[in-house]
Design a protein around this motif. Structure first.
Motif, PDB file in Angstrom:
ATOM      1  N   ILE A  30      16.441 -38.100  -8.614  1.00 22.95           N
ATOM      2  CA  ILE A  30      16.406 -38.038  -7.185  1.00 22.95           C
ATOM      3  C   ILE A  30      17.563 -39.289  -6.811  1.00 22.95           C
ATOM      4  CG2 ILE A  30      15.143 -39.016  -5.149  1.00 22.95           C
ATOM      5  CD1 ILE A  30      12.738 -37.621  -6.603  1.00 22.95           C
ATOM      6  N   LEU A  31      17.475 -40.400  -7.417  1.00 18.60           N
ATOM      7  CA  LEU A  31      18.583 -41.342  -6.899  1.00 18.60           C
ATOM      8  C   LEU A  31      19.927 -41.060  -7.268  1.00 18.60           C
ATOM      9  CD1 LEU A  31      16.709 -44.792  -7.911  1.00 18.60           C
ATOM     10  CD2 LEU A  31      17.193 -44.055  -5.834  1.00 18.60           C
ATOM     11  N   GLU A  32      20.359 -40.438  -8.466  1.00 17.86           N
ATOM     12  CA  GLU A  32      21.513 -39.912  -8.730  1.00 17.86           C
ATOM     13  C   GLU A  32      21.943 -38.786  -7.605  1.00 17.86           C
ATOM     14  OE1 GLU A  32      20.803 -38.357 -12.792  1.00 17.86           O
ATOM     15  OE2 GLU A  32      21.202 -40.273 -13.623  1.00 17.86           O
ATOM     16  N   ASN A  33      20.990 -37.881  -7.427  1.00 18.31           N
ATOM     17  CA  ASN A  33      21.241 -37.000  -6.403  1.00 18.31           C
ATOM     18  C   ASN A  33      21.838 -37.770  -4.969  1.00 18.31           C
ATOM     19  OD1 ASN A  33      21.059 -34.700  -7.799  1.00 18.31           O
ATOM     20  ND2 ASN A  33      18.807 -34.475  -7.341  1.00 18.31           N
ATOM     21  N   LYS A  34      21.090 -38.520  -4.631  1.00 22.03           N
ATOM     22  CA  LYS A  34      21.446 -39.202  -3.413  1.00 22.03           C
ATOM     23  C   LYS A  34      22.678 -39.980  -3.467  1.00 22.03           C
ATOM     24  CE  LYS A  34      16.766 -40.505  -1.716  1.00 22.03           C
ATOM     25  NZ  LYS A  34      15.886 -41.583  -1.369  1.00 22.03           N
ATOM     26  N   GLN A  35      23.177 -40.444  -4.589  1.00 26.34           N
ATOM     27  CA  GLN A  35      24.185 -41.217  -4.784  1.00 26.34           C
ATOM     28  C   GLN A  35      25.573 -40.170  -4.845  1.00 26.34           C
ATOM     29  OE1 GLN A  35      24.553 -43.427  -8.568  1.00 26.34           O
ATOM     30  NE2 GLN A  35      26.697 -44.219  -8.082  1.00 26.34           N
ATOM     31  N   ARG A  36      25.481 -39.004  -5.362  1.00 24.69           N
ATOM     32  CA  ARG A  36      26.459 -37.922  -5.470  1.00 24.69           C
ATOM     33  C   ARG A  36      26.464 -37.314  -3.990  1.00 24.69           C
ATOM     34  NH1 ARG A  36      24.195 -36.380 -10.444  1.00 24.69           N
ATOM     35  NH2 ARG A  36      22.601 -34.987  -9.576  1.00 24.69           N
ATOM     36  N   ASN A  37      25.387 -37.289  -3.342  1.00 21.26           N
ATOM     37  CA  ASN A  37      25.677 -36.795  -1.717  1.00 21.26           C
ATOM     38  C   ASN A  37      26.284 -37.852  -0.919  1.00 21.26           C
ATOM     39  OD1 ASN A  37      23.964 -34.398  -2.351  1.00 21.26           O
ATOM     40  ND2 ASN A  37      22.183 -35.123  -1.817  1.00 21.26           N
ATOM     41  N   GLU A  38      25.998 -38.977  -1.111  1.00 21.40           N
ATOM     42  CA  GLU A  38      26.786 -40.174  -0.558  1.00 21.40           C
ATOM     43  C   GLU A  38      28.251 -40.248  -0.791  1.00 21.40           C
ATOM     44  OE1 GLU A  38      27.229 -43.065   2.115  1.00 21.40           O
ATOM     45  OE2 GLU A  38      25.913 -41.808   2.001  1.00 21.40           O
ATOM     46  N   GLU A  39      28.456 -39.948  -2.040  1.00 20.62           N
ATOM     47  CA  GLU A  39      29.831 -39.895  -2.388  1.00 20.62           C
ATOM     48  C   GLU A  39      30.483 -38.758  -1.834  1.00 20.62           C
ATOM     49  OE1 GLU A  39      29.540 -40.056  -6.872  1.00 20.62           O
ATOM     50  OE2 GLU A  39      29.065 -42.249  -6.825  1.00 20.62           O
ATOM     51  N   ARG A  40      29.908 -37.757  -2.024  1.00 21.41           N
ATOM     52  CA  ARG A  40      30.521 -36.564  -1.327  1.00 21.41           C
ATOM     53  C   ARG A  40      30.679 -36.603   0.102  1.00 21.41           C
ATOM     54  NH1 ARG A  40      26.626 -33.025  -2.630  1.00 21.41           N
ATOM     55  NH2 ARG A  40      27.356 -33.016  -4.777  1.00 21.41           N
ATOM     56  N   ARG A  41      29.708 -37.260   1.011  1.00 22.07           N
ATOM     57  CA  ARG A  41      29.822 -37.539   2.346  1.00 22.07           C
ATOM     58  C   ARG A  41      31.105 -38.487   2.569  1.00 22.07           C
ATOM     59  NH1 ARG A  41      29.015 -41.120   6.081  1.00 22.07           N
ATOM     60  NH2 ARG A  41      28.347 -42.739   4.698  1.00 22.07           N
ATOM     61  N   VAL A  42      31.222 -39.484   1.581  1.00 25.29           N
ATOM     62  CA  VAL A  42      32.375 -40.446   2.084  1.00 25.29           C
ATOM     63  C   VAL A  42      33.435 -39.727   1.660  1.00 25.29           C
ATOM     64  CG1 VAL A  42      33.397 -42.482   0.927  1.00 25.29           C
ATOM     65  CG2 VAL A  42      30.881 -42.480   1.617  1.00 25.29           C
ATOM     66  N   ARG A  43      33.986 -38.898   0.729  1.00 22.07           N
ATOM     67  CA  ARG A  43      34.938 -38.248   0.452  1.00 22.07           C
ATOM     68  C   ARG A  43      35.275 -37.235   1.669  1.00 22.07           C
ATOM     69  NH1 ARG A  43      36.649 -33.555  -2.217  1.00 22.07           N
ATOM     70  NH2 ARG A  43      38.550 -33.685  -3.021  1.00 22.07           N
ATOM     71  N   THR A  44      34.365 -36.363   1.875  1.00 22.19           N
ATOM     72  CA  THR A  44      34.419 -35.703   2.945  1.00 22.19           C
ATOM     73  C   THR A  44      35.019 -36.373   4.313  1.00 22.19           C
ATOM     74  OG1 THR A  44      32.814 -34.108   2.103  1.00 22.19           O
ATOM     75  CG2 THR A  44      33.506 -33.656   4.606  1.00 22.19           C
ATOM     76  N   ARG A  45      34.462 -37.154   4.713  1.00 25.67           N
ATOM     77  CA  ARG A  45      34.833 -38.202   5.885  1.00 25.67           C
ATOM     78  C   ARG A  45      36.524 -38.673   5.703  1.00 25.67           C
ATOM     79  NH1 ARG A  45      32.791 -40.824  10.151  1.00 25.67           N
ATOM     80  NH2 ARG A  45      33.934 -42.805  10.557  1.00 25.67           N
ATOM     81  N   ARG A  46      36.694 -39.017   4.431  1.00 20.12           N
ATOM     82  CA  ARG A  46      37.912 -39.375   4.160  1.00 20.12           C
ATOM     83  C   ARG A  46      39.183 -38.455   4.201  1.00 20.12           C
ATOM     84  NH1 ARG A  46      37.422 -40.792  -0.945  1.00 20.12           N
ATOM     85  NH2 ARG A  46      38.628 -39.019  -1.712  1.00 20.12           N
ATOM     86  N   LEU A  47      38.710 -37.229   3.887  1.00 17.37           N
ATOM     87  CA  LEU A  47      39.630 -36.082   3.911  1.00 17.37           C
ATOM     88  C   LEU A  47      39.824 -35.637   5.207  1.00 17.37           C
ATOM     89  CD1 LEU A  47      38.309 -34.000   0.599  1.00 17.37           C
ATOM     90  CD2 LEU A  47      40.556 -35.457   0.974  1.00 17.37           C
ATOM     91  N   ILE A  48      38.515 -35.497   5.948  1.00 19.32           N
ATOM     92  CA  ILE A  48      38.695 -35.205   7.645  1.00 19.32           C
ATOM     93  C   ILE A  48      39.765 -35.944   8.274  1.00 19.32           C
ATOM     94  CG2 ILE A  48      37.524 -34.993   9.582  1.00 19.32           C
ATOM     95  CD1 ILE A  48      35.307 -33.749   7.960  1.00 19.32           C
TER      96      ILE A  48
END
Length: 96
Positions: A30-48
């Motif tokens: 669960i914690l690993e999934n949360k971390q991956r989701n947060e990293e994905r969210r940060v990357r998406t924001r940066r790309l946008i």
């Protein structure tokens, strides 16, 4: 009879330990999934944000395909002074 109780107690303790191990493994997932989701969210924001900057500076960018934008940026990177500018920006952290 005492040996049977001892064996049963050990078996119950093993089951409890295995149950706790499974719970900890699930928490870890669960914690690993949360971390991956947060990293994905940060990357998406940066790309946008960077895409918005690109479109703001180059008004024709929204009409270009991804391959055309890539070719355009590669061409810009080959202009005289581009390598030095990039090196200086990464060292100083400044913006042009």
């Amino acid at each position: 009879m005492n040996e049977q109780n001892t064996a049963q107690t050990k078996s119950e303790e093993q089951e409890e330990v295995l149950k706790e191990i499974r719970q900890l493994e699930n928490r870890k997932k669960i914690l690993e999934n949360k971390q991956r989701n947060e990293e994905r969210r940060v990357r998406t924001r940066r790309l946008i944000e960077r895409g918005a900057i690109l479109e703001g500076i180059f008004p024709l960018a929204p009409n270009l395909s991804g391959a055309e934008v890539k070719a355009f940026l590669i061409a810009l990177s080959h202009l005289p002074g581009a390598a030095e500018l990039t090196a200086n920006l990464s060292k100083s952290g400044d913006t042009p």
